[in-house]
Enzyme design. Sequence first.
Site, PDB file in Angstrom:
ATOM      1  N   CYS A 379      32.940  46.728  -1.311  1.00  0.00           N
ATOM      2  CA  CYS A 379      32.523  47.097  -1.735  1.00  0.00           C
ATOM      3  C   CYS A 379      31.344  47.853  -2.447  1.00  0.00           C
ATOM      4  O   CYS A 379      31.335  48.788  -0.269  1.00  0.00           O
ATOM      5  CB  CYS A 379      32.400  47.245  -3.743  1.00  0.00           C
ATOM      6  SG  CYS A 379      33.255  48.700  -3.943  1.00  0.00           S
ATOM      7  N   HIS A 513      37.995  45.014  -4.044  1.00  0.00           N
ATOM      8  CA  HIS A 513      37.785  43.761  -4.111  1.00  0.00           C
ATOM      9  C   HIS A 513      38.450  43.308  -4.149  1.00  0.00           C
ATOM     10  O   HIS A 513      39.611  42.160  -4.555  1.00  0.00           O
ATOM     11  CB  HIS A 513      37.178  43.903  -5.753  1.00  0.00           C
ATOM     12  CG  HIS A 513      36.200  44.508  -5.659  1.00  0.00           C
ATOM     13  ND1 HIS A 513      35.045  44.392  -6.056  1.00  0.00           N
ATOM     14  CD2 HIS A 513      36.073  46.173  -5.948  1.00  0.00           C
ATOM     15  CE1 HIS A 513      33.909  44.987  -6.359  1.00  0.00           C
ATOM     16  NE2 HIS A 513      34.701  46.241  -6.622  1.00  0.00           N
ATOM     17  N   GLU A 515      38.737  39.631  -3.898  1.00  0.00           N
ATOM     18  CA  GLU A 515      38.305  38.093  -4.965  1.00  0.00           C
ATOM     19  C   GLU A 515      39.320  38.714  -6.248  1.00  0.00           C
ATOM     20  O   GLU A 515      39.672  37.533  -6.749  1.00  0.00           O
ATOM     21  CB  GLU A 515      37.018  38.471  -5.066  1.00  0.00           C
ATOM     22  CG  GLU A 515      36.606  39.693  -6.227  1.00  0.00           C
ATOM     23  CD  GLU A 515      35.498  40.253  -5.851  1.00  0.00           C
ATOM     24  OE1 GLU A 515      36.691  40.749  -4.277  1.00  0.00           O
ATOM     25  OE2 GLU A 515      34.994  41.242  -6.145  1.00  0.00           O
TER      26      GLU A 515
END
Length: 541
Positions: A379, A513, A515
Site C-alpha cells: 500500500c 494488503h 497480509e
Amino acid sequence: MTRYIFVTGGVVSSLGKGLASAALGALLQARGFKVRLRKLDPYLNVDPGTMSPYQHGEVYVTDDGAETDLDLGHYERYTGVAGRKSDNVTTGQIYSKVIARERRGDYLGATVQVIPHVTEAIKEFIRADIADEDFVVCEIGGTVGDIESLPFLEAIRQLGNEVGAPGSLFVHLTLVPYIASAGELKTKPTQHSVKELQGLGIQPDILVCRCEHPIGRESRRKIGLFCNVPERAVIEALDVDTIYAVPRAYHEQGLDTEVCRHFAIESPAPDLTMWDQVVERIRQPDGEVTIGVIGKYTSMIDSYKSLAEALTHGGVANNVRVNVNWLDSEIFETKGAIHHLENVHGILVPGGFGERGAEGKIAAARFARERTVPYFGICFGMQMAVIEAARSLADLPGAGSTEFGPCEDPIVGLLTEWTQGNRVERRNVDSELGGSMRLGAYPCHLLPETKIHAIYRADDISERHRHRYEVNITYRQRLEEAGLRFSGLSPDGELPEIVEFEDHPWFIGVQFHPELKSKPYDPHPLFTSFIEAAVAQSRLM
Ligand code: GLN
C-alpha cells in the site's frame, strides 16, 4: 441449532481474549462444527478506522469492506472463516441505529432507554446474519467492571436467559498472577472478577485462567469453589512459546471437551495435526532470516499484527525463523542511517498514512533497489517505491503524493472515482474521513510473464484494500520505460495494483494488503515468495 458462546474478560486487559476466542473457534471447527466469531466493542467510535494505530493497533479489513478490530484477524487466521461487516459492532454503531430509529418514529410514544432499546439492538446484532452455524463465539471487548461494557453484558445476560443453558455458554478469561516474593499463585483477582460478573447476573460456566506458572490442583479447586464452577471447568491457560500452540494447549486442558459437555453434544476428539505441524515448524526452523520493516508505528507492534503474523507464515512455508527489525522510517531521513539496513535480508515498507517519515521510506526503497535487496512495498510502501522510481529513474524530481499537499508531479493522487461491483464510488477532498476509503476486496488482473503471475499462478486475484490515494495511471508509460513494470491492474485497466522491477531479484509493490489473508497453515504466496527471496539473499551475504 446455533449455540452462543460469550467470552468476557476480567482482572486486566490484554489477556488475549481475542486469541482465546479464536483458538476455541478452531477447536470446535476441528471437531467438525461450523463456527462464526464476532466481537462487540464498547467504544463510541463507529469503527476503529478513525482511531490512531497507537490507540487501537491494526485496523483489520474484511472482504465486504468493514474496518474492524484486530481480533477479527485472529478469528480469520485460526478458523479460515472470512469475517464480515456483521461480525464486529461498536457502541457507536448501536447508538447510531437506535437514534436513527427514534428519529424515524419507530419507538413512538416510548422513552428510549438503555434497557430495553439499546440491549435489544445489541441482541439483534448478535443474532443477525447467521445461517447454519453450530456455534457463534461472541467476544465482549473491554474488561468486566468498565462502564462502557455494561449494556453489552446486560444484553448477553438477557440473551443467555432467553435461549437457556442448552443454547448458551459463558466463558470468562482471568489472570492468576504469580507473586514471586511469596512464591505463590493468587486466585483472589479471579474471585473478585467473577463476583463482579455474578453481580451483573452472569454466572460463568467456564473460567480460562491465564498464568505464567501451572495452577495446580489446589488452586483449581479453590477457584472452582469460590467461583461456583466445577473444578474441571477451570482451564489453565499457561503462557506458550508460539500463539499457534494455543489450540492444542487449550484442548489438553479440556476446554473444548467442557464446551461439548455443557451442551450435551457428542463429538469425536478434534484432529489437530495441522496445528501441530505449524508449531513444529516454528519450533524447529532450518535457518533464519532478518527482515527490516520500515514503518511509522514501530513502537506499537500491534499496529502491524497481521503483517507480523504473515511474515511468520512466510517463514513456516520456507522452514526458517523470521526475525523482524522494526525500524522507524524517520531515522532514514538522516545521513548515514542506511547502515541499519546493511544486515537485513529483505526490506518491507508496510501501509501507512501521512507525510511524517515518508522520505525515510523512499530512502529505504532506493537502498533496496540499488543494492538489489528484496523489497516488498504494501500500500503506502508501494506508493513510496513508485515515487522513488519516478524521481531516480524517470527524471521526475518533483514526484510526490498529493496526500502530503500539492506537488509538481502527482505520481500518487487522491482517488476520486472508482467502481465497486456495479456501483460507482465518488470522493473529493471534502468527503468525510470515516469509512470512505477504497475498502475491502477488489479484483485485480495479473499480466502474463511477470513475477507476480508466477507467484500467484493465476490470471485474476482478489485482495483487500484500505487506501484513499492511488498510483496515477497516466505516468504508466514513463515509469515502464524506466524499468518499473505495472504487472497488475484493476479489471478496467485504470488502477495500478502491482508494480515490479524486472531486473531486480525481488522488488514488488502492491496497492492491497495481502497480509490480511495469510494463514499459518496456508501462508500467503507473496509472503512465501518474499521470505524465499530473503533466504536467497542471506546466502549471498
Ligand atoms: N495513505 C495511503 C492512502 O491512503 C496509503 C494507505 C495504506 O497504506 N493503507 O492511499
